[in-house]
Structure formats: structure tokens, C-alpha cells
Design an enzyme around this catalytic site. Structure first.
Site, PDB file in Angstrom:
ATOM      1  N   ASN A   1       0.874  -1.169  -0.141  1.00  0.00           N
ATOM      2  CA  ASN A   1      -0.044  -0.017  -0.048  1.00  0.00           C
ATOM      3  C   ASN A   1       0.752   1.130  -0.194  1.00  0.00           C
ATOM      4  O   ASN A   1       0.363   2.311  -0.595  1.00  0.00           O
ATOM      5  CB  ASN A   1      -0.923  -0.242   1.229  1.00  0.00           C
ATOM      6  CG  ASN A   1      -2.354  -0.868   0.903  1.00  0.00           C
ATOM      7  OD1 ASN A   1      -2.630  -0.847  -0.093  1.00  0.00           O
ATOM      8  ND2 ASN A   1      -2.520  -1.432   1.950  1.00  0.00           N
TER       9      ASN A   1
ATOM     10  N   THR B   1      -2.369 -10.002   4.173  1.00  0.00           N
ATOM     11  CA  THR B   1      -3.140  -9.048   3.904  1.00  0.00           C
ATOM     12  C   THR B   1      -2.565  -8.002   2.900  1.00  0.00           C
ATOM     13  O   THR B   1      -2.890  -7.060   2.659  1.00  0.00           O
ATOM     14  CB  THR B   1      -4.178  -7.958   5.021  1.00  0.00           C
ATOM     15  OG1 THR B   1      -3.172  -7.567   5.694  1.00  0.00           O
ATOM     16  CG2 THR B   1      -4.674  -9.294   5.805  1.00  0.00           C
TER      17      THR B   1
ATOM     18  N   ASN C   1      -3.382  -6.719  -4.069  1.00  0.00           N
ATOM     19  CA  ASN C   1      -2.220  -7.455  -3.693  1.00  0.00           C
ATOM     20  C   ASN C   1      -1.584  -8.391  -4.530  1.00  0.00           C
ATOM     21  O   ASN C   1      -0.327  -8.813  -4.251  1.00  0.00           O
ATOM     22  CB  ASN C   1      -2.678  -8.312  -2.366  1.00  0.00           C
ATOM     23  CG  ASN C   1      -3.019  -7.134  -1.306  1.00  0.00           C
ATOM     24  OD1 ASN C   1      -2.479  -6.351  -0.874  1.00  0.00           O
ATOM     25  ND2 ASN C   1      -4.248  -7.824  -0.436  1.00  0.00           N
TER      26      ASN C   1
ATOM     27  N   ASP D   1      -9.491  -6.542   4.066  1.00  0.00           N
ATOM     28  CA  ASP D   1      -8.481  -7.378   5.120  1.00  0.00           C
ATOM     29  C   ASP D   1      -8.828  -8.161   6.113  1.00  0.00           C
ATOM     30  O   ASP D   1      -8.473  -9.187   6.613  1.00  0.00           O
ATOM     31  CB  ASP D   1      -7.278  -6.514   5.384  1.00  0.00           C
ATOM     32  CG  ASP D   1      -6.322  -5.903   4.132  1.00  0.00           C
ATOM     33  OD1 ASP D   1      -6.441  -6.855   3.125  1.00  0.00           O
ATOM     34  OD2 ASP D   1      -5.705  -5.212   4.251  1.00  0.00           O
TER      35      ASP D   1
HETATM   36  C1  BDR Z   1      -6.141  -4.782  -0.904  1.00  0.00           C
HETATM   37  O1  BDR Z   1      -5.511  -3.772  -1.437  1.00  0.00           O
HETATM   38  C2  BDR Z   1      -4.859  -2.840  -0.498  1.00  0.00           C
HETATM   39  O2  BDR Z   1      -4.946  -1.563  -0.839  1.00  0.00           O
HETATM   40  C3  BDR Z   1      -6.093  -3.017   0.703  1.00  0.00           C
HETATM   41  O3  BDR Z   1      -5.345  -3.176   1.984  1.00  0.00           O
HETATM   42  C4  BDR Z   1      -6.327  -4.527   0.648  1.00  0.00           C
HETATM   43  O4  BDR Z   1      -5.346  -5.605   1.294  1.00  0.00           O
HETATM   44  C5  BDR Z   1      -7.311  -4.924  -1.682  1.00  0.00           C
HETATM   45  O5  BDR Z   1      -7.395  -4.944  -3.225  1.00  0.00           O
HETATM   46 CA    CA Z   2      -3.699  -4.693   2.636  1.00  0.00          CA
END
Ligand code: BDR
Ligand code: CA
Length: 303
Positions: free
Chosen positions: A41, A120, A160, A233
Site C-alpha cells: 500500500n 493482507t 495485492n 483485509d
Molecule cells: C487490498 O489492497 C489494499 O489496498 C488493501 O489493503 C487490501 O489488502 C484490496 O485489493
Molecule cells: Ca492490505
């Protein structure tokens, strides 16, 4: 009460990662052994600072360890449009009372095995762990990522998986039991104004969550046109707390690492058309009310 499930939470806070940390730390069904951070992120420095911020705000004493600052083979791609310049814009956090441990994330994972890895963020740390230490001590990998439908970063790639598709390919091919919590389910976990009101009623920590969700709502409205933001998440954490809340089916999931337009796509073979052995449990449904009750109860316990 059954023995709590030992968990290392690998994350990139991130608004929804922050709530995932609170859900894991505030739920008696989980023995949260450590929090490990991975660049996705935002940069590794920023997401690690954010992990320390939310743990300080909530009085969560678990070790926090830094992991990989880059995907396995690609440059880092961050989600500043969704999470802001800090990676967790919105609230102003107070003083930081928790530090990071010196060990690398994958060594901290190793020290806490056997356990369940809840991931996550991008799967870089998890793939590095599997390559360095092997698969045998990992009970399960429950990850937020992918989709049975379309993506959110490119038409077919979820963030992710898009950030580090080579790592995702290693994880899905590892033979470790993998549970995939994708956008097809997390897009049902919408943080409505009623949910924000329940959070705000919980005192200072709840109001911090409310502020996080208010910022997240604004970017989701602007970027995706959503009426309310999806709490991606924490659904992965909820699956560990109460598997009955998240219905899953077994399926083969292939990771597209070289597609012209589809890099980072999760090819979920729900009909078994490819004739391959299933390598994942794939989430297909969510008890939304039960999920938000877990989140509210966890934040209330930490307050
Ligand atoms: C995922 O992308 C990230 O921005 C969020 O934290 C989450 O893990 C959603 O696509
Ligand atoms: Ca995330």
C-alpha cells in the site's frame, strides 16, 4: 473456548489492514504472535510506521517486524490513491509506544511456527519465508487477494496479487493449504454509515477507526464510485476466527504472471475446466452481519 489459533499477521497498513490488526488482537479465538510488514500500500517504512501507530493507539503489545521493501522481481507499485501519502491517512495519531524488533519478518515467522499465516498485503514475505524455511511448519495461509471476478488495479488484477504476482504464484503452488479471500467476497463487507456510527460509539479507539473509515470512504467514492468502502483485509482474519462466516469452495487458482493485459489476475477454475487439482479454498460468500459484529466486538475489547 477452544485453544486460540496461533497467527502471524503479515500486512501493509493500510486502512483495512489496521482494522485487521485490531480484529486479530481483540479476538480471543486468535493468539496473535507477531505482526510483520511488507511494502505494498505504501513503502515499507511507511507501512511499518502505520503498524506501530495502530498498535500504540490500541495498546497492542505484539512484536512488529519489518519484511521486504520490494516485490520479488518488480518495482514497487503503491496504492497512494486509496490510502494516501502516509498509507493510512485520516486520523492524527498520538505518540508511538511500540518499536520494531530487529529480526526480519521471515525469521519472526519462523520463530513462531507452527502457526497460520494471515496475509493482507503483497505476498512477498510469505513467498520468501516458504523459499527460505519450507512449507512444513505452516498450518495454513489465509490471504486477502485476488478475485473470482474482475480486479481493482487493472481490469483483471486485484492489488495485492498485482503488486507481486511472482510471490503469489509461489504461494499458490506451495502445497500449503491456502484460503483465498478475494474481492468477490470483500466487496460485500461495506462499511456503511451505520457501521461507522457503531465504531464511533466505542470511545477514542473506535473514533480513530471511524476516522480511518471516513478517509477510506472518500477515496473509494472518488476512485471507484462506491457508496461505502469495502473492509477487505479483516475478512481474512474473520475466516480464522469463525470459518462458518466465510463460505469457501475448493478450486484451482492460477496466477497470471506474464499476461499482456492480465498480469496479476487470479484465474479461479470454479468449474474445473482446466482439469487441475484444486490448490486453494476460495471464498464465495460472507455473513456480512456476523462479520461486522466480530469487528465491533474486537474493537470494544481493546477499548
Ligand atoms: C487490498 O489492497 C489494499 O489496498 C488493501 O489493503 C487490501 O489488502 C484490496 O485489493
Ligand atoms: Ca492490505
Amino acid at each position: 473456548m477452544p485453544t486460540p489459533t496461533p497467527v502471524v499477521l503479515d500486512c501493509d497498513p493500510g486502512h483495512d489492514d489496521a482494522i485487521a490488526i485490531l480484529l486479530a488482537a481483540g479476538s480471543p479465538e486468535i493468539d496473535l504472535r507477531a505482526i510483520t510488514t511488507v511494502a505494498a500500500n505504501q513503502t515499507l517504512d511507511k507501512v511499518t510506521l502505520n503498524a506501530r501507530r495502530i498498535c500504540s493507539a490500541a495498546g497492542i503489545p505484539v512484536p512488529i517486524a519489518r519484511g521486504c521493501a520490494q516485490p520479488l522481481v518488480r518495482p514497487l507499485y503503491v496504492a497512494e490513491d486509496i490510502h494516501g501519502a502516509s498509507g493510512m491517512d485520516g486520523p492524527s495519531f498520538g505518540s508511538i509506544s511500540v518499536d520494531v524488533v530487529e529480526d526480519h519478518a521471515i525469521d519472526v515467522m519462523h520463530a513462531n511456527m507452527p502457526c497460520t499465516l494471515v496475509a493482507t498485503g503483497a505476498l512477498t514475505n510469505v513467498a520468501m519465508y516458504l523459499q527460505r524455511y519450507g512449507t512444513t511448519a505452516v498450518r495454513e495461509i489465509v490471504l486477502m487477494g485476488g478475485s473470482t471476478e474482475r480486479g481493482n488495479t487493472t481490469p483483471y488484477a486485484e492489488f495485492n496479487i498485482y503488486v507481486d504476482p511472482e510471490a503469489a504464484a509461489i504461494v499458490f503452488a506451495s502445497g500449503v493449504p491456502v484460503t483465498m479471500i478475494g474481492l468477490n467476497v470483500t466487496h460485500r463487507a461495506l462499511v456503511t454509515p451505520a457501521v461507522v456510527a457503531r465504531l464511533n460509539a466505542l470511545g477514542p479507539l473506535g473514533r480513530t477507526c471511524g476516522e480511518l473509515m471516513t478517509f477510506f470512504a472518500a477515496t473509494y467514492r472518488e476512485v471507484f464510485g462506491f457508496d461505502a468502502p469495502p473492509l477487505h483485509d479483516p475478512v481474512a482474519v474473520a475466516r480464522v476466527i469463525d470459518p462458518s462466516l466465510v463460505t469457501c469452495v475448493e478450486a484451482f487458482v492460477g496466477i497470471e504472471t506474464t499476461g499482456t493485459f492480465t498480469r496479476g489476475a487470479t484465474v479461479v477454475d470454479l468449474q474445473g475446466r482446466l482439469g487441475r487439482t484444486p490448490n486453494a479454498r476460495v471464498a464465495v460468500d460472507l455473513d456480512v452481519d456476523g462479520f461486522f459484529d466480530l469487528v465491533i466486538d474486537a474493537v470494544a475489547r481493546l477499548t
